[in-house]
Write a protein that holds these residues in place. Structure first.
Motif, PDB file in Angstrom:
ATOM      1  N   SER A  18     -34.331 -60.902 -40.170  1.00 25.38           N
ATOM      2  CA  SER A  18     -35.795 -60.329 -40.324  1.00 25.38           C
ATOM      3  C   SER A  18     -36.947 -61.419 -40.356  1.00 25.38           C
ATOM      4  O   SER A  18     -36.270 -62.703 -40.754  1.00 25.38           O
ATOM      5  CB  SER A  18     -36.007 -59.209 -41.410  1.00 25.38           C
ATOM      6  N   SER A  34     -43.805 -65.893 -36.958  1.00 20.88           N
ATOM      7  CA  SER A  34     -43.852 -64.896 -35.666  1.00 20.88           C
ATOM      8  C   SER A  34     -44.651 -65.675 -34.770  1.00 20.88           C
ATOM      9  O   SER A  34     -44.426 -65.497 -33.382  1.00 20.88           O
ATOM     10  CB  SER A  34     -44.735 -63.591 -36.289  1.00 20.88           C
ATOM     11  N   ARG A  51     -36.505 -57.018 -31.090  1.00 20.67           N
ATOM     12  CA  ARG A  51     -37.275 -56.585 -32.407  1.00 20.67           C
ATOM     13  C   ARG A  51     -36.633 -55.336 -32.939  1.00 20.67           C
ATOM     14  O   ARG A  51     -37.475 -54.349 -33.110  1.00 20.67           O
ATOM     15  CB  ARG A  51     -38.739 -56.560 -32.292  1.00 20.67           C
ATOM     16  N   LYS A  53     -34.035 -53.628 -36.219  1.00 24.21           N
ATOM     17  CA  LYS A  53     -33.466 -53.882 -37.472  1.00 24.21           C
ATOM     18  C   LYS A  53     -32.113 -53.696 -37.653  1.00 24.21           C
ATOM     19  O   LYS A  53     -31.311 -52.563 -37.578  1.00 24.21           O
ATOM     20  CB  LYS A  53     -34.148 -53.069 -38.414  1.00 24.21           C
ATOM     21  N   LEU A  55     -32.979 -58.127 -36.520  1.00 17.46           N
ATOM     22  CA  LEU A  55     -33.181 -58.579 -35.188  1.00 17.46           C
ATOM     23  C   LEU A  55     -31.914 -59.156 -34.523  1.00 17.46           C
ATOM     24  O   LEU A  55     -31.050 -59.483 -35.139  1.00 17.46           O
ATOM     25  CB  LEU A  55     -34.198 -59.746 -35.617  1.00 17.46           C
TER      26      LEU A  55
END
Length: 295
Positions: A18, A34, A51, A53, A55
């Motif tokens: 993440s 980011s 993107r 969960k 990543l």
């Protein structure tokens, strides 16, 4: 020229799964990380992350991860050989629970006497570890699949044998009228997680010759707790014979079907990097496996 600072950010967010955890490891804000990755994607003209969960890297992201791994290895080799620095880079590998619970601590012990490199272990099922290697998240893994990835090598390590075990108390409670494939599969058992279903299903089908039955299985995703649940008489469990030698010797666990073993073949995979440390780790894995597994 590639932005290696951004590549390092990419590596860390994928390592931790993440942006926020990766940013914490990098001692940066999530926004800063980011932005760096967005600039990298503009530079290479394509997304480098899926993107989700956790990543995941895109195919291009996988190539960039493999590239930055090679660069890190080359920099470490140069620094050590020229005396610029003696700092050792981490080696990232993927190992499954049962190997971690049995013989991989011996690998770590031997390797620690040969190299100073930290070893970062990703815990994943043996059916999933090779995927992490393909994605560039790790440099080596233990897998049930023998085919090497592109740019990698593999070697057969041997078999880990699995049997069904239960405590004497469990047998007295649930199997007093007799131990058979039918009575056992109708009584409470254990699964580690969703990936454990395939292993238990294969054992029931191949070793016991019955249609798999899993409805009465508890799920308990802890290697230590999994064994303790069996010892406590909560359920029977499919366990590596290597893990329960002491419990069997002391009579805390009994094999329900002493002549029914399921052998799971394991392979060591590694990427082709000019890394002395990775070579030493690979040798330690092969040496310990030769001593512990059935070939």
């Amino acid at each position: 020229m590639l932005d290696y600072d951004a590549l390092h950010c990419l590596s860390e967010v994928l390592r931790y799964g993440s942006f926020d955890k990766g940013a914490q490891a990098l001692h940066l804000t999530q926004s800063a990380v980011s932005q760096k990755i967005k600039r990298l994607e503009l530079q290479v003209g394509s997304p480098v992350l899926v993107r989700t969960k956790p990543l995941k890297p895109t195919p291009l992201g996988q190539q960039l991860l493999a590239h930055v791994q090679r660069v890190n290895v080359l920099e470490e080799q140069l620094s050590v050989r020229t005396g610029i620095s003696d700092e050792a880079s981490p080696l990232s590998i993927a190992i499954n629970n049962d190997v971690l619970a049995t013989w991989f601590s011996d690998v770590m012990s031997r390797f620690s006497f040969r190299c100073a490199n930290p070893v970062h272990i990703f815990n994943a099922d043996q059916t999933q570890t090779r995927t992490l290697l393909q994605q560039g998240k790790v440099m080596g893994c233990i897998s049930q699949t023998g085919t090497p990835i592109a740019g990698g090598e593999s070697v057969r390590l041997g078999n880990m044998d699995y049997q069904l075990y239960a405590s004497p108390e469990y047998i007295a409670r649930y199997l007093a009228k007799g131990i058979s494939p039918e009575t056992v599969t109708a009584s409470p058992g254990l699964l580690y997680d969703e990936f454990d279903v395939a292993l238990l299903t294969e054992y029931q089908r191949e070793c016991l010759g019955v249609t798999p039955r899993l409805k009465r299985c508890h799920w308990y995703p802890s290697s230590y707790g999994f064994l303790q649940m069996a010892v406590a008489g909560v359920a029977w469990a499919l366990l590596p014979a290597l893990q329960v030698k002491e419990e069997v010797r002391s009579g805390k666990l009994l094999p329900l079907f002493p002549d029914k073993y399921l052998g799971v073949t394991l392979f060591w995979h590694w990427v082709e990097l000019e890394s002395d440390a990775l070579g030493e780790l690979s040798q330690c894995v092969k040496d310990v496996a030769k001593e512990q597994l059935i070939y």
